[in-house]
Design an enzyme around this catalytic site. Structure first.
Site, PDB file in Angstrom:
ATOM      1  N   ASP A 176       1.000  -1.140  -0.087  1.00  0.00           N
ATOM      2  CA  ASP A 176       0.352   0.001   0.264  1.00  0.00           C
ATOM      3  C   ASP A 176       0.945   1.208  -0.299  1.00  0.00           C
ATOM      4  O   ASP A 176       0.741   2.269  -0.883  1.00  0.00           O
ATOM      5  CB  ASP A 176      -1.297  -0.163   0.725  1.00  0.00           C
ATOM      6  CG  ASP A 176      -1.188  -1.427   1.593  1.00  0.00           C
ATOM      7  OD1 ASP A 176      -2.531  -1.856   0.329  1.00  0.00           O
ATOM      8  OD2 ASP A 176      -1.317  -1.951   2.877  1.00  0.00           O
TER       9      ASP A 176
ATOM     10  N   GLU B  63       1.764  -6.558  -5.902  1.00  0.00           N
ATOM     11  CA  GLU B  63       1.718  -5.499  -6.657  1.00  0.00           C
ATOM     12  C   GLU B  63       2.948  -4.620  -7.286  1.00  0.00           C
ATOM     13  O   GLU B  63       3.256  -4.710  -8.539  1.00  0.00           O
ATOM     14  CB  GLU B  63       0.875  -4.608  -6.264  1.00  0.00           C
ATOM     15  CG  GLU B  63       0.420  -3.648  -7.238  1.00  0.00           C
ATOM     16  CD  GLU B  63      -0.779  -3.365  -7.202  1.00  0.00           C
ATOM     17  OE1 GLU B  63      -1.477  -3.651  -6.470  1.00  0.00           O
ATOM     18  OE2 GLU B  63      -1.617  -1.569  -7.504  1.00  0.00           O
TER      19      GLU B  63
HETATM   20  O1  TRH Z   1       4.162  -5.814   0.503  1.00  0.00           O
HETATM   21  P1  TRH Z   1       3.566  -6.762  -0.478  1.00  0.00           P
HETATM   22  O2  TRH Z   1       3.423  -8.444  -0.424  1.00  0.00           O
HETATM   23  O3  TRH Z   1       2.416  -5.800  -1.021  1.00  0.00           O
HETATM   24  C1  TRH Z   1       0.684  -6.294  -0.708  1.00  0.00           C
HETATM   25  C2  TRH Z   1       1.076  -5.962  -2.143  1.00  0.00           C
HETATM   26  O4  TRH Z   1       0.732  -4.721  -2.510  1.00  0.00           O
HETATM   27  C3  TRH Z   1      -1.122  -6.546  -2.171  1.00  0.00           C
HETATM   28  O5  TRH Z   1      -1.284  -6.048  -3.346  1.00  0.00           O
HETATM   29  C4  TRH Z   1      -1.653  -5.772  -1.622  1.00  0.00           C
HETATM   30  O6  TRH Z   1      -3.035  -6.884  -1.396  1.00  0.00           O
HETATM   31  C5  TRH Z   1      -1.284  -5.388  -0.418  1.00  0.00           C
HETATM   32  O7  TRH Z   1       0.056  -5.390  -0.026  1.00  0.00           O
HETATM   33  C6  TRH Z   1      -1.814  -5.387   0.716  1.00  0.00           C
HETATM   34  O8  TRH Z   1       3.881  -6.543  -2.135  1.00  0.00           O
HETATM   35  P2  TRH Z   1       4.739  -5.227  -2.802  1.00  0.00           P
HETATM   36  O9  TRH Z   1       3.480  -4.827  -3.603  1.00  0.00           O
HETATM   37  O10 TRH Z   1       5.881  -5.834  -4.140  1.00  0.00           O
HETATM   38  O11 TRH Z   1       5.463  -4.231  -2.425  1.00  0.00           O
HETATM   39  C7  TRH Z   1       6.818  -3.862  -1.782  1.00  0.00           C
HETATM   40  C8  TRH Z   1       7.277  -3.099  -1.228  1.00  0.00           C
HETATM   41  O12 TRH Z   1       8.410  -3.090  -0.818  1.00  0.00           O
HETATM   42  C9  TRH Z   1       7.425  -2.257  -3.069  1.00  0.00           C
HETATM   43  O13 TRH Z   1       6.911  -1.167  -3.388  1.00  0.00           O
HETATM   44  C10 TRH Z   1       9.002  -2.307  -2.825  1.00  0.00           C
HETATM   45  C11 TRH Z   1       8.987  -2.893  -1.175  1.00  0.00           C
HETATM   46  N1  TRH Z   1      11.096  -3.940  -1.141  1.00  0.00           N
HETATM   47  C12 TRH Z   1      11.505  -1.942  -0.619  1.00  0.00           C
HETATM   48  O14 TRH Z   1      11.747  -1.069  -0.918  1.00  0.00           O
HETATM   49  N2  TRH Z   1      13.513  -3.089  -0.096  1.00  0.00           N
HETATM   50  C13 TRH Z   1      12.360  -4.324   0.602  1.00  0.00           C
HETATM   51  O15 TRH Z   1      13.925  -4.049   0.819  1.00  0.00           O
HETATM   52  C14 TRH Z   1      11.678  -4.688  -0.108  1.00  0.00           C
HETATM   53  C15 TRH Z   1      11.730  -6.253   0.342  1.00  0.00           C
HETATM   54  C16 TRH Z   1      10.349  -4.438  -0.005  1.00  0.00           C
END
Ligand code: TRH
Length: 389
Positions: free
Chosen positions: A32, A286
């Site tokens: 989010d 996402e």
């Molecule tokens: O964390 P997520 O599983 O988020 C999920 C999805 O958005 C899902 O659709 C939603 O319903 C739920 O949340 C509530 O995976 P996502 O979307 O890939 O988000 C991870 C974010 O974290 C992404 O912007 C990348 C960031 N990230 C970093 O910047 N550094 C890191 O070291 C890691 C592990 C992630």
């Protein structure tokens, strides 16, 4: 008679710059806030000003260093609860655009303050950012109006904004210059990036791992451990590292050639570089899926699992849209628990596997679409002109 120049279509006038209020409630995980931050930062880089209202700002400490300290030009991070405080609302410059993300409701006091000012004539363009999906309904529902039926803004209209993979949807976040930066990231840059993480680059295949609790990580580690040349697995902080640590503790000694490194929480900029540096990326949710697409490297996506199983239809729609070859489908099926783990589905590092070329072609195809922020700016400009009539 008109000259040729007069017949040429004029480019649309530059949109804005505008002031945006983006609201985000953190339900779980990082997606989010991750998506809303990407959007806010992209808007700000294009000259807009964003107030990002969050009920939980904690992840921004590592995801966007400096953001909470006000060191990110164009974006100010606000506490969600402040949007209901009269003393804050009184002095708030009215924004041209409101965005509520992922079904969150704007605080009533915030809406009321605006609706009551100037008798409600100063209506913002009000958008409702939805989740990303490749399912058919997205094209049907994108940009549909949603009349406000009650409350202080009764009579106003919100509009759905659906990210997506086709021109009939809201597109994917792709900052100007992203693909050029990605294209310029080669082996020397990979070397420097790994060094910045305190890791030696031995030149062998790299795999990144970002996943949910239910991923078959032990099985993955076992298969990766049989590869030649040996694989270096980079495990992201959080759930993936807990699973990998457990799997390593349970694995029989001396059988694996796998090298495993555990990463700290990375900024989004570094996270992107991680995906560029690796030969195979396991991503989830996402935002990391979209970034894996822009990395143009082979990836396996773990979809956010929902209790009612609807995520399977969403996964199938995505695999159909990307016209995934059998190998890619098999990886997704076993990684998402749609079929039992097989253990013999080839990895993209094998020279005979054309996965890499396919991922590049997919990246190139998606890059021809309008990106989400450009589409959104056009949408807001259009709504503004309709509202003026
Ligand atoms: O964390 P997520 O599983 O988020 C999920 C999805 O958005 C899902 O659709 C939603 O319903 C739920 O949340 C509530 O995976 P996502 O979307 O890939 O988000 C991870 C974010 O974290 C992404 O912007 C990348 C960031 N990230 C970093 O910047 N550094 C890191 O070291 C890691 C592990 C992630």
């Amino acid at each position: 008679m008109h000259s040729k120049a007069q017949h040429q279509r004029q480019p649309p006038p530059p949109a804005g710059p505008w002031l945006w209020d983006i609201f985000c409630q953190v339900i779980d995980n990082f997606g989010d806030v991750g998506v809303c931050w990407r959007l806010a930062a992209d808007l700000a880089a294009r000259g807009h000003t964003v107030r990002l209202w969050l009920d939980d700002t904690q992840a921004l400490n590592w995801l966007a260093p400096g953001a909470l300290e006000g060191r990110w030009p164009g974006v100010s991070v606000r506490d969600w609860s402040d949007a209901s405080k009269p003393q804050v609302l009184q002095g708030l410059e009215p924004a041209q655009v409101w965005m509520e993300s992922f079904g969150c409701e704007l605080p009533t006091a915030f809406v009321a303050a605006r609706a009551l000012s100037l008798g409600g004539v100063l209506q913002p363009v009000w958008t409702n950012l939805e989740y990303l999906s490749a399912e058919d309904f997205v094209e049907r529902c994108h940009a549909l109006p949603s009349p406000v039926m009650s409350g202080p803004a009764k009579g106003w209209t919100k509009h759905f904004y659906y990210p997506g993979f086709t021109p009939q949807t809201g597109g994917l976040v792709r900052e100007p210059g992203l693909l050029e930066r990605r294209g310029a990231f080669r082996s020397a840059e990979r070397h420097i990036f790994l060094q910045s993480l305190g890791l030696a680059d031995e030149g062998g295949p790299l795999v990144s791992l970002f996943c949910y609790d239910c991923a078959p990580v032990a099985q993955l580690l076992e298969q990766l451990g049989t590869q030649t040349p040996p694989v270096h697995l980079l495990v992201t902080a959080g759930k993936a590292s807990g699973l990998a640590e457990h799997a390593l503790a349970q694995a029989p000694d001396g059988k694996s050639d796998l090298r495993v490194s555990f990463l700290p929480l990375l900024s989004q900029t570094d996270f992107d570089q991680l995906l560029w540096a690796c030969d195979l990326n396991f991503v989830r949710g996402e935002d990391s899926l979209v970034r894996a697409l822009w990395a143009g490297q082979p990836f396996v996506w773990q979809i956010y699992p929902q209790d009612d199983g609807v995520h399977r239809a969403k996964l199938a729609a995505f695999l159909d849209f990307i016209d995934a070859p059998a190998l890619v489908r098999n990886w997704h099926a076993q990684w998402n628990g749609v079929v039992p783990w097989r253990g013999d589905v080839p990895l993209p590092m094998a020279p005979e596997v054309p996965w890499r070329a396919w991922a590049r072609a997919l990246q190139n195809g998606l890059a021809t679409q309008t990106d989400l922020v450009s589409g959104l700016l056009g949408f807001v400009a259009e709504r503004q002109s309709v509202m003026k009539k």
